[in-house]
Design a protein around this motif. Structure first.
Motif, short mmCIF file in Angstrom:
data_model
loop_
_atom_site.label_atom_id
_atom_site.label_comp_id
_atom_site.label_asym_id
_atom_site.label_seq_id
_atom_site.Cartn_x
_atom_site.Cartn_y
_atom_site.Cartn_z
N VAL A 111 0.98 -1.18 -0.05
CA VAL A 111 0.19 0.03 -0.17
C VAL A 111 0.85 1.20 -0.17
O VAL A 111 1.87 1.41 0.85
CB VAL A 111 -0.91 -0.11 0.91
CG1 VAL A 111 -1.71 1.43 1.54
CG2 VAL A 111 -2.05 -1.15 1.28
N THR A 112 0.58 2.01 -1.06
CA THR A 112 1.40 3.29 -0.91
C THR A 112 0.70 4.71 -0.61
O THR A 112 1.27 5.66 -0.26
CB THR A 112 1.67 3.59 -2.39
OG1 THR A 112 0.79 3.64 -3.25
CG2 THR A 112 2.83 2.40 -2.97
N GLN A 113 -0.72 4.29 -0.58
CA GLN A 113 -1.58 5.70 0.02
C GLN A 113 -1.19 5.87 1.47
O GLN A 113 -1.15 4.95 2.10
CB GLN A 113 -3.01 5.34 -0.33
CG GLN A 113 -3.40 5.33 -1.81
CD GLN A 113 -3.22 3.75 -2.53
OE1 GLN A 113 -2.50 2.93 -1.74
NE2 GLN A 113 -3.56 3.74 -3.44
N PRO A 114 -1.50 7.10 1.95
CA PRO A 114 -1.26 7.62 3.28
C PRO A 114 -2.32 6.56 3.89
O PRO A 114 -3.62 6.73 3.33
CB PRO A 114 -1.55 9.04 3.18
CG PRO A 114 -1.38 9.45 1.72
CD PRO A 114 -1.57 8.42 0.83
N THR A 115 -2.35 6.22 5.15
CA THR A 115 -3.10 5.40 5.98
C THR A 115 -3.08 5.73 7.22
O THR A 115 -2.04 5.98 7.94
CB THR A 115 -2.60 3.88 5.64
OG1 THR A 115 -2.67 3.25 4.41
CG2 THR A 115 -3.81 2.87 6.41
N LEU A 116 -4.42 6.18 7.81
CA LEU A 116 -4.46 6.48 9.19
C LEU A 116 -5.34 5.36 9.75
O LEU A 116 -6.10 4.71 9.48
CB LEU A 116 -5.36 7.60 9.13
CG LEU A 116 -6.06 8.05 10.66
CD1 LEU A 116 -4.63 8.59 11.39
CD2 LEU A 116 -7.10 9.23 10.52
N VAL A 117 -4.62 4.95 11.01
CA VAL A 117 -5.01 3.83 11.84
C VAL A 117 -5.72 4.15 13.08
O VAL A 117 -4.60 4.92 13.98
CB VAL A 117 -4.00 2.59 11.94
CG1 VAL A 117 -4.59 1.52 12.69
CG2 VAL A 117 -3.48 1.97 10.65
N LEU A 118 -6.84 4.10 13.32
CA LEU A 118 -7.45 4.76 14.54
C LEU A 118 -7.70 3.48 15.58
O LEU A 118 -8.14 2.64 15.13
CB LEU A 118 -8.75 5.58 14.44
CG LEU A 118 -8.59 6.71 13.21
CD1 LEU A 118 -10.16 7.11 12.83
CD2 LEU A 118 -7.72 7.81 13.94
N SER A 119 -7.45 3.98 16.75
CA SER A 119 -7.74 2.86 17.73
C SER A 119 -8.39 3.77 19.06
O SER A 119 -7.90 4.99 19.25
CB SER A 119 -6.33 2.23 18.37
OG SER A 119 -5.95 1.45 17.25
N GLY A 120 -9.18 3.13 19.87
CA GLY A 120 -9.72 3.44 21.00
C GLY A 120 -8.63 3.69 22.14
O GLY A 120 -7.90 2.64 22.17
N ALA A 121 -8.77 4.52 23.01
CA ALA A 121 -7.66 4.71 24.02
C ALA A 121 -8.05 3.52 25.04
O ALA A 121 -7.01 3.01 25.67
CB ALA A 121 -7.96 5.80 24.85
N ALA A 122 -9.16 2.93 25.14
CA ALA A 122 -9.61 1.89 26.06
C ALA A 122 -9.28 0.38 25.49
O ALA A 122 -9.67 -0.24 26.06
CB ALA A 122 -11.03 1.80 26.62
N ASP A 123 -9.00 0.48 24.10
CA ASP A 123 -8.76 -0.82 23.21
C ASP A 123 -7.38 -1.59 23.75
O ASP A 123 -6.40 -1.14 23.34
CB ASP A 123 -9.00 -0.56 21.75
CG ASP A 123 -9.11 -1.73 21.13
OD1 ASP A 123 -8.54 -2.81 21.61
OD2 ASP A 123 -9.44 -1.61 19.90
N GLN A 124 -7.50 -2.67 24.38
CA GLN A 124 -6.24 -3.38 24.88
C GLN A 124 -5.55 -3.81 23.50
O GLN A 124 -4.65 -4.28 23.75
CB GLN A 124 -6.61 -4.42 25.66
CG GLN A 124 -7.20 -4.02 26.92
CD GLN A 124 -7.87 -5.00 28.03
OE1 GLN A 124 -7.60 -6.35 27.67
NE2 GLN A 124 -8.19 -4.84 29.34
N ARG A 125 -6.26 -3.91 22.50
CA ARG A 125 -5.66 -4.47 21.09
C ARG A 125 -4.96 -3.38 20.40
O ARG A 125 -4.01 -3.54 19.35
CB ARG A 125 -6.88 -5.13 20.37
CG ARG A 125 -7.60 -6.07 20.98
CD ARG A 125 -8.72 -6.74 20.12
NE ARG A 125 -9.51 -5.32 19.91
CZ ARG A 125 -10.23 -5.26 18.79
NH1 ARG A 125 -9.83 -6.07 17.64
NH2 ARG A 125 -10.88 -4.09 18.68
N ALA A 126 -4.90 -2.11 20.87
CA ALA A 126 -4.26 -1.12 20.05
C ALA A 126 -2.79 -1.23 19.85
O ALA A 126 -2.32 -1.04 18.99
CB ALA A 126 -4.37 0.43 20.98
#
Length: 172
Positions: A111-126
């Protein structure tokens, strides 16, 4: 099959609470997938899914795994409307792990496109999403209030982060 068709038409990607990196790059053995799907697609499996479609369970699951705070009635209404016998086969396929039938490592690294990965502050999987930033060119991580269903839990913050990302603003 050409997985790159249309890629030039996508200028940026936004992933909200995606699977952890390891889940995306590790295939589940076919035998395990068949066993899982067979169990879920069977009469007892379908009956179990029917029990899980009840509002009380949807509330429990949503409060335990999807939301930092208690799920609201609008969410529960929507989630319960999207259940029933006609939707059980795709639910069984998803829960059997069929989306993990193969690794997506090569595609993600290309993937060459800019990618934003959002996670929740309470998500232990972050923490398991950190490799997106290391392994994908142009990927960045942002943390927002919430757990998993960020567009529902924190709609203003999610929209603001996406807008800032598209605009190239590092502060959003």
């Amino acid at each position: 099959m050409n997985h790159d068709s249309g890629a030039a038409d996508v200028s940026a990607l936004v992933l909200t609470s995606p699977p952890q990196w390891e889940e995306m790059v590790s295939a589940v053995p076919e035998e395990e997938l068949r066993r899982n799907f067979g169990a879920l697609a069977s009469a007892p499996g379908s009956a179990a899914i029917a029990l899980l479609e009840r509002r009380a369970f949807v509330r429990f699951f949503s409060n335990r795994f999807l939301f930092e705070r208690e799920a609201d009635e609008a969410w529960l209404d929507q989630a319960c409307r999207l259940t029933g016998p006609s939707l059980r086969p795709p639910v069984a396929a998803f829960n059997a792990g069929l989306l993990r039938a193969r690794s997506f490592d090569d595609e993600l690294r290309r993937v060459t496109q800019p990618t934003l990965v959002l996670s929740g502050a309470a998500d232990q999987r972050a923490a398991g999403r950190r490799p997106y930033a290391r392994c994908m060119r142009g990927a960045e991580l942002r943390t927002l209030p919430g757990l998993n269903v960020l567009p529902w839990e924190a709609p203003k913050e999610t929209a603001s982060a996406i807008h800032a990302f598209i605009a190239g603003d590092e502060t959003g």
